[in-house]
Scaffold this active site. Structure first.
Site, PDB file in Angstrom:
ATOM      1  N   GLU A   1      84.268  17.761  67.426  1.00 42.11           N
ATOM      2  CA  GLU A   1      84.290  19.127  67.980  1.00 42.11           C
ATOM      3  C   GLU A   1      83.853  20.147  66.929  1.00 42.11           C
ATOM      4  OE1 GLU A   1      84.676  19.949  70.966  1.00 42.11           O
ATOM      5  OE2 GLU A   1      85.596  18.214  71.895  1.00 42.11           O
TER       6      GLU A   1
ATOM      7  N   ASP B   1      85.394   9.206  69.111  1.00 45.45           N
ATOM      8  CA  ASP B   1      85.695  10.380  68.294  1.00 45.45           C
ATOM      9  C   ASP B   1      87.218  10.595  68.262  1.00 45.45           C
ATOM     10  OD1 ASP B   1      84.144  12.503  70.856  1.00 45.45           O
ATOM     11  OD2 ASP B   1      85.765  11.046  70.974  1.00 45.45           O
TER      12      ASP B   1
HETATM   13  C1  LIG Z   1      81.679  16.883  74.889  1.00 42.55           C
HETATM   14  C2  LIG Z   1      81.978  18.205  74.246  1.00 42.55           C
HETATM   15  O1  LIG Z   1      82.744  19.008  74.743  1.00 42.55           O
HETATM   16  N1  LIG Z   1      81.378  18.453  73.067  1.00 42.55           N
HETATM   17  C3  LIG Z   1      81.504  19.721  72.409  1.00 42.55           C
HETATM   18  C4  LIG Z   1      80.759  19.648  71.087  1.00 42.55           C
HETATM   19  C5  LIG Z   1      80.946  20.911  70.254  1.00 42.55           C
HETATM   20  C6  LIG Z   1      79.754  21.205  69.408  1.00 42.55           C
HETATM   21  C7  LIG Z   1      79.901  22.440  68.528  1.00 42.55           C
HETATM   22  N2  LIG Z   1      81.209  22.575  67.897  1.00 42.55           N
HETATM   23  C8  LIG Z   1      79.607  23.674  69.361  1.00 42.55           C
HETATM   24  O2  LIG Z   1      80.574  24.352  69.744  1.00 42.55           O
HETATM   25  O3  LIG Z   1      78.456  23.901  69.633  1.00 42.55           O
HETATM   26  C9  LIG Z   1      80.911  20.823  73.285  1.00 42.55           C
HETATM   27  O4  LIG Z   1      81.391  21.981  73.164  1.00 42.55           O
HETATM   28  O5  LIG Z   1      79.992  20.555  74.078  1.00 42.55           O
END
Ligand SMILES: CC(=O)N[C@@H](CCC[C@H](N)C(=O)O)C(=O)O
Length: 421
Positions: A127, A68
């Site tokens: 993200e 990513d």
């Molecule tokens: C690994 C990681 O930190 N992923 C993020 C993915 C974000 C998903 C979405 N924008 C949300 O906020 O639900 C995480 O916050 O887990």
């Protein structure tokens, strides 16, 4: 001599960009890719993403690796000499590390192709709002679709050399959450003539935090987090508007449905008890990251069997003997030894033993889950031991993890390719 991929990581770290605005990032990666042998390589771009196809010597299968690309709206506090040059933004989730690993894999296979084909995917907007789903639907990827996917994510809580993985659910289902409240503004000295949304929003936050503790089965796992709360414009003006921004995490679709229904009910209750109006926007949602059991167990077994170090405790080396289970911050990962020495790199990096650790599910989200919904494969946590965790302004992943990941994924894909007949 610093590994070329650590150097690339540092350059990428300087230019963190929001989802689908990774223009400088894409340019930097394309400029790097142009320095590699091109005879077996074909490159496509999709929005700010990049697809790199590396032809095998006698292909019968197509593998895929995904990295990513986007940064986060966090003012950096690392003190790195190569810290972000974009004020208010930084790579605080390791995507700079993920991209440099992807570039390392392109380099390895461009210089020494394996039998089968490889597609390395540099994906924007993990993200948010999510690049995986639209990328999977893109024409650019359609005729390059891999038959097996591998992904990884840095894990600050594990020592360098740790590969933490499990078959089945690794990351949670997610849904973003945006709630806007509208009351009536006015002079701070006349609250009886207004409808104060600071109060309504504060009550709402408290009530939202009863959902997991009172409505979710204690034997299940779920998270409701309000990460940002804004209301009002000045200390002597009653706030007419308030906004809550958050995220929901569950390990099942049923729990997600239950939580959303409870949020709806609580918000409507706030409307009626505070005489305000409210809107809910669920934002983007990500599917859980579900590791294909067969491929994941095979990967774990392979990782054990590539050990060259003497087996600890004279066990027969079976997975059960050496894998450790426990909480994310639990017991030390099982000592497993070292992935095959990598004859490919000219780096001066020390060989770091690779340890397999069978971890538990995590409530993080990843839109890589959409890749695994269509293509069998797995994601693993890559130990990058840093005192500060993901999404923290002072996170400094241990860069030695880059070489560990390139060697491990390179060796695994070559092994897997040799199995494909
Ligand atoms: C690994 C990681 O930190 N992923 C993020 C993915 C974000 C998903 C979405 N924008 C949300 O906020 O639900 C995480 O916050 O887990």
């Amino acid at each position: 001599m610093t590994s070329p991929f650590i150097e690339l990581r540092r350059q990428l770290h300087r230019i963190p960009e929001p989802g689908f605005q990774e223009f400088k990032t894409q340019r930097m990666l394309l400029d790097y890719l142009q320095t590699l042998p091109q005879e077996r390589m074909e490159i496509r771009t999709w929005r700010t993403g990049i697809l790199v196809y590396i032809k095998g010597t006698n292909p019968s299968k197509r593998f895929g690796y995904r990295a990513d690309m986007d940064g986060l709206p966090i003012p950096e506090e690392t003190g790195y000499p190569f810290q972000s040059e974009h004020p208010g933004y930084m790579h605080a989730c390791g995507h700079d590390v993920h991209m440099s690993i992807g570039a390392g894999l392109v380099t390895q296979f461009a210089q020494r192709p394996m039998k089968d084909d490889l597609v390395v995917v540099f994906q924007p907007a993990e993200e948010g709002p999510g690049g995986a789903l639209p990328m999977l639907a893109s024409a650019e990827l359609s005729d390059w679709m891999p038959e097996q996917m591998v992904g990884l994510h840095i894990a600050p809580e594990y020592p360098v050399g740790t590969i933490a993985v499990r078959p089945g659910i690794l990351f949670a289902n997610t849904s973003e959450l945006f709630i806007d409240l509208k009351g009536k503004g006015g002079h701070a000295a006349y609250p009886h003539l207004s409808n104060d949304m600071v109060v309504a929003a504060s009550q709402l936050v408290g009530q939202l935090h009863t959902i997991v503790s009172r409505n979710i089965n204690p034997l299940d796992s779920a998270v409701v987090t309000i990460g940002k709360m804004s209301a009002g414009t000045k200390q002597n003006i009653i706030a007419e508007n308030a906004r809550l921004e958050g995220t929901i995490r569950t390990l099942s679709a049923e729990s997600m449905q239950l939580i959303k229904a409870r949020i709806e009910g609580i918000v409507r209750g706030i409307e009626s008890s505070y005489g305000c109006t409210a809107t809910i926007d669920w934002g983007s949602n990500y599917l859980q990251v579900y590791n294909n059991e067969t491929l994941t167990l095979e990967f774990m077994d392979w990782l054990q069997k590539t050990d060259t170090a003497p087996q600890a405790g004279g066990t027969d080396g079976s997975l059960a003997d050496k894998s450790a289970t426990g909480t994310v911050n639990g017991s030390e990962p099982a000592e497993a030894g070292q992935v095959q020495a990598d004859s490919l790199s000219s780096w001066s990096e020390p060989q770091i033993p690779v340890r397999l650790y069978e971890c538990t599910e995590a409530m993080t989200g990843e839109d890589f889950g959409y890749f695994l919904e269509k293509i069998p494969g797995f994601m693993f946590w890559l130990g990058a031991e840093t005192p500060y965790g993901l999404h923290h302004a002072r996170i400094e992943p241990d860069e030695r993890a880059i070489g560990v990941a390139i060697r491990t994924v390179d060796s695994y894909l070559r092994w897997k390719s040799a199995q494909s007949g």
